[in-house]
Enzyme design. Structure first.
Site, PDB file in Angstrom:
ATOM      1  N   ASP A 187      -0.375 -10.119   1.964  1.00  0.00           N
ATOM      2  CA  ASP A 187      -1.157 -10.080   0.732  1.00  0.00           C
ATOM      3  C   ASP A 187      -1.661 -11.457   0.291  1.00  0.00           C
ATOM      4  OD1 ASP A 187      -0.972  -7.377   0.612  1.00  0.00           O
ATOM      5  OD2 ASP A 187       0.526  -7.301  -0.980  1.00  0.00           O
ATOM      6  N   LYS A 243       2.580  -6.075  -9.641  1.00  0.00           N
ATOM      7  CA  LYS A 243       1.953  -4.759  -9.400  1.00  0.00           C
ATOM      8  C   LYS A 243       2.789  -3.930  -8.419  1.00  0.00           C
ATOM      9  CE  LYS A 243      -1.494  -4.216  -6.277  1.00  0.00           C
ATOM     10  NZ  LYS A 243      -1.199  -3.110  -5.369  1.00  0.00           N
ATOM     11  N   ASN A 244       3.176  -4.560  -7.310  1.00  0.00           N
ATOM     12  CA  ASN A 244       3.862  -3.782  -6.275  1.00  0.00           C
ATOM     13  C   ASN A 244       5.295  -3.431  -6.642  1.00  0.00           C
ATOM     14  OD1 ASN A 244       1.541  -3.855  -4.818  1.00  0.00           O
ATOM     15  ND2 ASN A 244       2.265  -5.304  -3.261  1.00  0.00           N
ATOM     16  N   ARG A 252      -3.718   3.097   7.748  1.00  0.00           N
ATOM     17  CA  ARG A 252      -2.572   3.254   6.853  1.00  0.00           C
ATOM     18  C   ARG A 252      -1.956   4.658   6.846  1.00  0.00           C
ATOM     19  NH1 ARG A 252      -3.527  -0.512   1.637  1.00  0.00           N
ATOM     20  NH2 ARG A 252      -1.263  -0.545   1.710  1.00  0.00           N
ATOM     21  N   VAL A 260       0.438  -7.349  10.219  1.00  0.00           N
ATOM     22  CA  VAL A 260       0.886  -6.193   9.435  1.00  0.00           C
ATOM     23  C   VAL A 260      -0.189  -5.091   9.368  1.00  0.00           C
ATOM     24  CG1 VAL A 260       1.800  -5.435   7.197  1.00  0.00           C
ATOM     25  CG2 VAL A 260       2.425  -7.683   8.097  1.00  0.00           C
ATOM     26  N   CYS A 272      -8.057   2.839   4.201  1.00  0.00           N
ATOM     27  CA  CYS A 272      -8.772   1.992   3.252  1.00  0.00           C
ATOM     28  C   CYS A 272      -9.361   0.834   4.034  1.00  0.00           C
ATOM     29  CB  CYS A 272      -7.851   1.516   2.136  1.00  0.00           C
ATOM     30  SG  CYS A 272      -6.565   0.437   2.737  1.00  0.00           S
ATOM     31  N   ARG A 301      -7.725  -4.273 -10.033  1.00  0.00           N
ATOM     32  CA  ARG A 301      -6.590  -3.411  -9.662  1.00  0.00           C
ATOM     33  C   ARG A 301      -5.287  -4.201  -9.668  1.00  0.00           C
ATOM     34  NH1 ARG A 301      -6.949  -1.730  -4.178  1.00  0.00           N
ATOM     35  NH2 ARG A 301      -4.801  -1.287  -4.765  1.00  0.00           N
TER      36      ARG A 301
HETATM   37  C1  UD1 Z   1       2.881  -2.427   0.557  1.00  0.00           C
HETATM   38  C2  UD1 Z   1       2.152  -3.169  -0.536  1.00  0.00           C
HETATM   39  C3  UD1 Z   1       0.955  -3.931   0.040  1.00  0.00           C
HETATM   40  C4  UD1 Z   1       1.422  -4.852   1.163  1.00  0.00           C
HETATM   41  C5  UD1 Z   1       2.226  -4.066   2.189  1.00  0.00           C
HETATM   42  C6  UD1 Z   1       2.829  -4.941   3.272  1.00  0.00           C
HETATM   43  C7  UD1 Z   1       2.517  -1.806  -2.474  1.00  0.00           C
HETATM   44  C8  UD1 Z   1       1.949  -0.930  -3.509  1.00  0.00           C
HETATM   45  N1  UD1 Z   1       1.698  -2.227  -1.524  1.00  0.00           N
HETATM   46  O1  UD1 Z   1       1.957  -1.479   1.099  1.00  0.00           O
HETATM   47  O2  UD1 Z   1       0.377  -4.704  -1.016  1.00  0.00           O
HETATM   48  O3  UD1 Z   1       0.294  -5.409   1.798  1.00  0.00           O
HETATM   49  O4  UD1 Z   1       3.307  -3.360   1.547  1.00  0.00           O
HETATM   50  O5  UD1 Z   1       3.627  -5.917   2.702  1.00  0.00           O
HETATM   51  O6  UD1 Z   1       3.678  -2.161  -2.528  1.00  0.00           O
HETATM   52  N2  UD1 Z   1       2.561   2.187   8.399  1.00  0.00           N
HETATM   53  C9  UD1 Z   1       2.552   3.236   9.297  1.00  0.00           C
HETATM   54  N3  UD1 Z   1       3.173   4.391   8.943  1.00  0.00           N
HETATM   55  C10 UD1 Z   1       3.798   4.566   7.736  1.00  0.00           C
HETATM   56  C11 UD1 Z   1       3.789   3.491   6.816  1.00  0.00           C
HETATM   57  C12 UD1 Z   1       3.159   2.308   7.167  1.00  0.00           C
HETATM   58  O7  UD1 Z   1       2.014   3.134  10.393  1.00  0.00           O
HETATM   59  O8  UD1 Z   1       4.343   5.645   7.464  1.00  0.00           O
HETATM   60  C13 UD1 Z   1       1.920   0.901   8.753  1.00  0.00           C
HETATM   61  C14 UD1 Z   1       0.731   0.550   7.845  1.00  0.00           C
HETATM   62  O9  UD1 Z   1      -0.453   1.160   8.306  1.00  0.00           O
HETATM   63  C15 UD1 Z   1       0.715  -0.952   7.942  1.00  0.00           C
HETATM   64  C16 UD1 Z   1       2.193  -1.330   8.076  1.00  0.00           C
HETATM   65  O10 UD1 Z   1       2.844  -0.151   8.520  1.00  0.00           O
HETATM   66  O11 UD1 Z   1       0.017  -1.357   9.093  1.00  0.00           O
HETATM   67  C17 UD1 Z   1       2.825  -1.827   6.796  1.00  0.00           C
HETATM   68  O12 UD1 Z   1       2.707  -0.838   5.800  1.00  0.00           O
HETATM   69  P1  UD1 Z   1       3.704  -0.704   4.559  1.00  0.00           P
HETATM   70  O13 UD1 Z   1       4.784  -1.735   4.656  1.00  0.00           O
HETATM   71  O14 UD1 Z   1       4.108   0.714   4.454  1.00  0.00           O
HETATM   72  O15 UD1 Z   1       2.759  -1.098   3.369  1.00  0.00           O
HETATM   73  P2  UD1 Z   1       2.499  -0.301   2.012  1.00  0.00           P
HETATM   74  O16 UD1 Z   1       3.785   0.216   1.480  1.00  0.00           O
HETATM   75  O17 UD1 Z   1       1.378   0.653   2.207  1.00  0.00           O
END
Ligand code: UD1
Length: 436
Positions: free
Chosen positions: A303, A21-22, A120, A325, A115, A395
């Site tokens: 995850d 999915k990711n 996030r 995380v 969420c 999902r």
């Molecule tokens: C992706 C994955 C999700 C997985 C996560 C961490 C997809 C579709 N989803 O989510 O399944 O759990 O990686 O491996 O690929 N953050 C900020 N600012 C930002 C971006 C992120 O503060 O601009 C924080 C988030 O709130 C979170 C952490 O950084 O606490 C990690 O987020 P991120 O690595 O961006 O995860 P996703 O890409 O949302």
């Protein structure tokens, strides 16, 4: 819609893991970067993939699915505004920002918001796109990003965010000059996206390390690409097999992607072996407690935290699970307590005191991986459990009840439109072999 699970049956047989999915979601977004057709093989049939198809279609794309092959063509971006209902439904759709900005020079997208697992924010996505030359403002609830041209830049991420790394790579791939992305995410899904962009004519080096070099090219063309197997789905089945005991071969996996999990299984004393075509787990349902700390790749994946925690509720001894995380990823704990689990949470740490058994109960999935954790717990509990809000599970898990039934589990979806609701057809049954 709910799952009814009668636990306490060993799992036997083999199960095939679907495409990730990711990985498929950002790759689908990357199809926005060309007017040629892209063909994605091993594209999982999931609610999130359907949602991403709707996003692409709303902005001018055409998508056609045939089995696990997904064809996407975006002749032109007809609407630069991403639909509010879809974006707020699925956070991952934020990754269309970079490609649409590059292709159309402008994109309007509602901030996806928080969420169940945390607030996030997307500040690092925006910081990266601004460094490449985008001007971004908030206008009537929409982020409005504009850039007539994007220029390569040196960008340092404060944290190796998966989504920010993907968005920046897709915006930079056709920028003028070279982009150097430091402290980039190193997840296998980043490598899959970089491979796809290179198959389209991009010049990206270093994906999978913490420094990614992106040499801008003038344009990209169509490509055919196979999506990598889903390491989280694979990990979930491995943990379910460890929990229930039995003999399960989880096929279509890349073992290296699962090493952080397998290292923990070894510490727990669960027998497994790596085969050419998968991971074979032969447990008796007994295992030792272990401490787990989630980290970015190659650390233990967040995850799989919920599923691991559910497993450890029945370990011999006490485990401490630390979530680094996401700030609020213990929503499954209250539901597991309903089933008799002994867990206390303080801040980002959960202490799990193992018990011999769990009891069946009515529980509710708060998010995708929490839902998988509840299935795992229900598979080991005495009596019938009822898991509600299973749309979360749909999902990210393709026909999970069909795959588990193929392993001998007693699980059924309570709904008259069982197979339609999961986005799956009878063909899903072929994904599993009958128990040996
Ligand atoms: C992706 C994955 C999700 C997985 C996560 C961490 C997809 C579709 N989803 O989510 O399944 O759990 O990686 O491996 O690929 N953050 C900020 N600012 C930002 C971006 C992120 O503060 O601009 C924080 C988030 O709130 C979170 C952490 O950084 O606490 C990690 O987020 P991120 O690595 O961006 O995860 P996703 O890409 O949302």
């Amino acid at each position: 819609m709910k799952f009814i699970v009668n636990g306490r049956r060993p799992l036997e047989g083999s199960v095939d893991v679907s495409g990730a999915k990711n990985a498929v979601l950002p790759v689908m977004a990357a199809a926005m970067l060309t007017s040629d057709e892209v063909v994605l093989e091993d594209a999982p049939d999931l609610l999130d993939v359907t949602t991403m198809c709707r996003v692409l279609e709303a902005m001018g794309g055409r998508t056609v699915r045939s089995g696990h092959t997904l064809r996407i063509r975006v002749p032109a971006v007809e609407d630069i505004e991403a639909p509010y209902d879809l974006i707020t439904k699925m956070r991952a759709s934020i990754v269309i920002m970079g490609p649409v900005l590059r292709r159309a020079g402008r994109v309007r997208i509602p901030p996806p918001g928080g969420c169940a697992i945390g607030s996030r924010p997307i500040n690092w996505h925006l910081k990266g796109l601004e460094a490449l030359g985008a001007r971004i403002s908030l206008d009537h609830g929409y982020l409005d990003a504009r850039a007539e041209r994007l220029r390569g830049a040196r960008i340092y991420l404060d944290f190796p965010s998966v989504g920010a790394t993907e968005n920046i790579m897709m915006a930079a791939v056709c920028a003028e000059g070279t982009t150097v992305l430091e402290n980039a995410a190193q997840e296998p899904e980043i490598v899959d996206l970089a491979n796809f962009l290179n198959e389209m004519g991009g010049k990206i080096r270093g994906a999978g390390t913490n420094v990614v070099h992106i040499e801008g090219v003038r344009s990209l063309h169509g490509a055919t690409h196979s999506i990598i197997p889903d390491r989280v789905e694979a990990g979930s089945f491995i943990l379910m097999a460890a929990a229930c005991g039995g003999d399960v071969l989880v096929r279509n996996v890349i073992p290296a992607h699962l090493h952080p999990l397998l290292a923990k299984l070894e510490e727990m004393g669960t027998p497994f072996c790596e085969k050419d075509d998968g991971i074979r787990v032969r447990g008796n349902g007994l295992f030792r407690a272990v401490d787990v700390k989630t980290q970015v790749h190659p650390g233990f994946p967040t995850d799989l935290q919920a599923q691991m925690l559910a497993l450890l509720t029945r370990a011999r001894g006490t485990s401490v699970i630390t979530e680094t995380v996401f700030e609020n990823r213990f929503m499954h704990v209250d539901e597991l307590r309903r089933m008799g689990a002994d867990i206390s949470v303080a801040g980002r740490c959960a202490t799990v005191r193992g018990r011999e058994s769990l009891s069946a109960a009515q529980v509710t999935a708060s998010d995708l991986r929490a839902g998988a954790a509840l299935i795992l717990a229900a598979l080991t509990a005495e009596g019938p459990s009822e898991i509600r809000n299973i749309y979360h599970i749909d999902r990210g898990y393709e026909g999970i009840e069909l795959k588990l039934r193929g392993l001998g589990a007693d699980i059924r979806r309570e709904s008259r439109t069982e197979t339609i609701a999961s986005g799956l057809t009878e063909r899903g049954k072929n994904l599993c072999l009958l128990p040996r």
